[in-house]
Design an enzyme around this catalytic site. Structure first.
Site, PDB file in Angstrom:
ATOM      1  N   ARG A 292      93.002  20.687   2.887  1.00 31.73           N
ATOM      2  CA  ARG A 292      92.292  21.399   1.859  1.00 31.73           C
ATOM      3  C   ARG A 292      93.391  22.027   0.887  1.00 31.73           C
ATOM      4  NH1 ARG A 292      92.471  24.032   6.764  1.00 31.73           N
ATOM      5  NH2 ARG A 292      93.386  26.185   6.582  1.00 31.73           N
ATOM      6  N   TYR A 293      94.600  21.842   1.028  1.00 28.56           N
ATOM      7  CA  TYR A 293      95.514  22.625   0.283  1.00 28.56           C
ATOM      8  C   TYR A 293      96.412  21.490  -0.643  1.00 28.56           C
ATOM      9  CZ  TYR A 293      94.873  26.709   3.223  1.00 28.56           C
ATOM     10  OH  TYR A 293      94.616  27.763   4.052  1.00 28.56           O
ATOM     11  N   THR A 294      96.349  20.537  -0.128  1.00 25.71           N
ATOM     12  CA  THR A 294      97.343  19.228  -1.045  1.00 25.71           C
ATOM     13  C   THR A 294      96.441  18.568  -1.964  1.00 25.71           C
ATOM     14  OG1 THR A 294      97.222  17.805   0.738  1.00 25.71           O
ATOM     15  CG2 THR A 294      99.015  19.072   0.653  1.00 25.71           C
TER      16      THR A 294
END
EC number: 5.6.2.2
Length: 781
Positions: A121-123
């Site tokens: 969900r962050y990259t």
């Protein structure tokens, strides 16, 4: 036999298991764990690249959340869980795992230390330039497509790449009964070898190996081998040895490691070196510092100058992951079957695949060009009779009528007539004949070249070489790994690794020790403070020497001095540590040096009065391993051990102040497993407290609990035979310490609350009873 009842089948479990497992095994071999020879990809990798391509995640487009890509790939092509897909994406993006990454990640994608990547969900992700090249022209019917898992989408069976990705990035995997471990290779060398194979289809492997030097790992390193390269690449199986690359700074006594072996973790290597320092396995290493940054790996090892850097590295290669084996196993899927493939065979298979791609592309472009050329020729013909065409169209009832009249009256083909009637009149009248002629020429060239590529292998080879030369410029790669030839492992003798220096060593009864500079012996001894422990050994000794300890449990342990960790501070280390030499409840009774081999007889006495002598030369004493030297009964333990030079007198003193004196030669020599013989008859609840060996002219010095010091001459003691009736000492107080001293100069350790002090017997006699009663004493050897 099968029995069918209400749509249920009854079968033997072994039959069901055999059939079902064979299907499962075939599936994981063909469709999960092993890469395809042609594009070098496993199914999950191929689905990731194709899924991103379908999402429009090209190298020139903005990144999109990895979670979105994972969801798309899982929902359409790979329904096996998001973690397996994301883990594969991360690996495909790691430059230390691949010579060319196929996926680009924006964000934390892990590290060479083994750190985990950030959550999906962050990259953000997209195709890399290299990954996009693997998919080039996939929409031109170059490869076959199959239905996905639920028949809702199509997916390619292989990617239409002209890059030898299998050997460029390598692969690894485990299937049922099969495993693969393919090494990465240099891109330029592989492309050059393909060109050579095109020019010389019958060239030998040794000619190819002049170009392909060997593996080229992303992390570099020096590569060695045990068998010849030709044997390894002929069979597609063999072993490479990868060593870290390092530089030596002699002025600073430093070793700088700049490259580490493939598939190793830098943090683990640093930890392994730190453990070697902590366990004092190599005293030449002082420290290790990880100074790596974005510019590359830099592990700095500081060392002492008594040992050359090459020998230090030879030791580290043996005991850390600075040297690892890479077991090559080129198992791939070819024509839906697993095979083990050599280098020449791979080049031939791959070139065959390249020819198929070129033919398929040529057929696709020939079909498009032929259809378009047909239309262009029709338009050119129509313009030449434009007035008749317009008149005919105006007279037609409808579009189909006009098309039929064009075919009947002017001999147009159906496609030509359809194209003409589909144009508006103003487009038809305004069409530039020059542009049409120009397009006709281009299309005719395309048709000719496509037909030539389909028919001529020579033409295809020429195109392939041109494409490979272009790839060499686009994906130019400097060799990272140095091929060093056959392995010649340097043997380093243990004696070479030991610093030839004298140290001070202090050992206590509880198993604590301190190793320090030899000139600090007196200071370290007198600085010792403990209310529950006692120094029993304090001596300067060569680092190359060995000491042995005898413990309360009847064990004898040999300890090389260099194995004891040096500590410049006055701080004790413990033999009951992470790798214990002693058990927690085991204490030290005696410490000697192995240079006492000319005095090999050890005299032992237990708490319950058992005595024995043992020949040390007959014991198989191994370093840091406990060897039994006496068997003990329950609730018994050793209280004394000493080395016998000649026949001496031995005095056993009990808790209740009974004693017996006899000659040491009366004690029999017994094997290590023996319990010994009775040395003194003890009364009920009495036990041996002190054992003193002395010459006939030496007095016994006894320190009583009230602080009084008593000197007993030998004439005051009764010498008897072993096991004679014990005599009562002329002492009423409890005895705190007992030793022999003929010259009044024996050094003893005077240990009080404020530290320790070395004093002689004569100085002891001048002390007050109060001072003596508040201290503990022990004779130092």
């Amino acid at each position: 036999m099968d029995q069918k009842n209400n749509n249920l089948f009854q079968k033997a479990i072994e039959e069901v298991f055999a059939v079902s497992f064979s299907k499962y095994a075939k599936y994981i071999i063909q469709d999960r764990a092993l890469p395809d020879l042609r594009d070098g990809l496993k199914p999950v990798q191929r689905r990731i690249l194709y899924g991103m391509f379908q999402m429009g995640l090209k190298p020139t487009t903005p990144y999109k959340k990895s979670a979105r890509a994972v969801g798309e790939i899982m929902g359409k092509y790979h329904p096996h869980g998001d973690s397996s897909i994301y883990d594969a994406i991360i690996r495909m993006s790691q430059s230390w795992k691949n010579n060319w990454t196929t996926v680009s990640i924006h964000g934390n994608n892990g590290s060479v230390d083994g750190d985990n990547a950030a959550a999906m969900r962050y990259t953000e992700t997209r195709l890399s330039l290299y990954g996009f090249e693997l998919l080039k022209d996939i929409d031109k019917k170059l490869v076959s497509f199959i239905n996905n898992f639920d028949d809702s989408e199509k997916e390619p069976t292989v990617l239409p790449t002209l890059l030898p990705n299998l050997f460029i990035n390598g692969a690894s995997g485990i299937a049922a009964g099969y495993a693969t471990n393919i090494a990465p290779h240099n891109t330029n060398e592989l492309l050059d070898s393909l060109c050579l194979r095109i020019d010389q289809p019958n060239c030998e492997l040794k000619q190819i190996l002049k170009i392909v030097k060997g593996p080229d790992f992303p992390t570099g390193g020096n590569v060695y081998f045990e068998k010849s390269l030709s044997d390894i690449y002929q069979a597609g199986k063999g072993k490479f040895i990868i060593q870290a690359k390092y530089e030596v700074n002699k002025n600073l006594n430093q070793i700088e490691i700049t490259q580490i072996p493939y598939e190793t973790l830098k943090a683990n290597i640093v930890k392994q070196i730190e453990e070697i320092i902590f366990d004092n396995k190599l005293s030449a290493i002082e420290s290790v510092i990880d100074s790596s940054d974005r510019n590359g790996i830099r592990i700095i090892i500081k060392h002492k100058d008594f040992l050359p850097a090459e020998k230090i590295m030879a030791f580290l290669f043996k005991h850390t992951q600075l040297q690892v084996n890479f077991n090559l196993n080129n198992t791939v899927i070819a024509n839906r079957f697993p095979i083990q493939i050599g280098l020449l065979s791979y080049l031939d298979h791959f070139l065959k695949f390249c020819h198929e791609l070129i033919i398929n592309k040529a057929k696709y472009e020939l079909e498009l060009a032929s259809k378009r050329l047909e239309i262009i020729l029709g338009l050119i013909k129509a313009i030449s009779i434009i007035d008749k065409i317009i008149k005919l169209i105006r007279s037609a009832v409808d579009k189909s009528d006009a098309r039929e009249k064009l075919i009947d009256n002017f001999k147009f083909t159906f496609n030509q007539a359809e194209a003409i009637v589909s144009l508006r009149l103003y487009q038809l009248t305004n069409t530039d004949i020059f542009e049409l002629n120009q397009e006709q020429n281009e299309l005719e060239k395309t048709v000719i070249s496509s037909e030539q590529l389909i028919a001529s292998e020579k033409a295809r080879n020429k195109l392939l070489k041109k494409q490979f030369e272009g790839y060499k410029k686009q994906f130019h790669q400097q060799r990272r790994s140095q091929i060093c030839g056959f392995i010649n492992q340097k043997k380093v003798e243990e004696s070479e690794l030991i610093e030839n220096k004298t140290y001070g060593v202090l050992i206590t009864k509880a198993g604590n020790y301190h190793k320090f500079e030899s000139n600090q012996l007196l200071k370290s001894t007198t600085d010792f403070k403990s209310e529950s422990d006692t120094i029993i050994f304090a001596q300067t000794i060569a680092n190359t020497d060995q000491i042995f300890i005898v413990t309360s449990l009847g064990n004898i342990i040999n300890i090389p001095v260099y194995k004891l960790a040096f500590n410049s501070k006055n701080k004790l280390a413990s033999l009951v540590s992470k790798k214990p030499i002693l058990l927690e409840y085991e204490t030290i009774v005696f410490v000697g040096t192995m240079n006492s081999v000319n005095q090999p007889i050890l005299v032992l006495t237990s708490k319950l009065g058992m005595v024995k002598r043992i020949d040390l030369t007959k014991l198989n004493i191994k370093p840091l391993k406990a060897t039994l030297c006496i068997s003990l009964r329950d609730k018994d333990h050793l209280v004394s051990a000493f080395l016998q030079q000649d026949d001496k007198l031995i005095c056993l003193v009990s808790d209740h102040n009974y004693y017996t004196v006899f000659h040491t030669n009366e004690i029999p020599l017994i094997s290590s497993k023996g319990m010994g013989v009775k040395g003194m008859k003890l009364k009920l609840e009495d036990q041996i407290k002190f054992v003193v060996a002395f010459e006939a002219n030496e007095p016994l010095v006894m320190i009583c609990s009230d602080g009084s010091v008593i000197n007993l001459k030998q004439t005051e003691l009764v010498v008897v035979s072993r096991m004679a009736t014990a005599k009562k000492l002329p002492v009423k107080k409890a005895i705190n310490y007992c030793f022999s001293d003929a010259t009044n100069t024996q050094l003893i350790n005077f240990q009080g609350k404020n530290g320790s002090k070395l004093i002689t017997t004569s100085e002891l006699n001048q002390m007050s009873k109060t001072a003596i009663s508040q201290t503990r004493f022990n004779k130092l050897n």
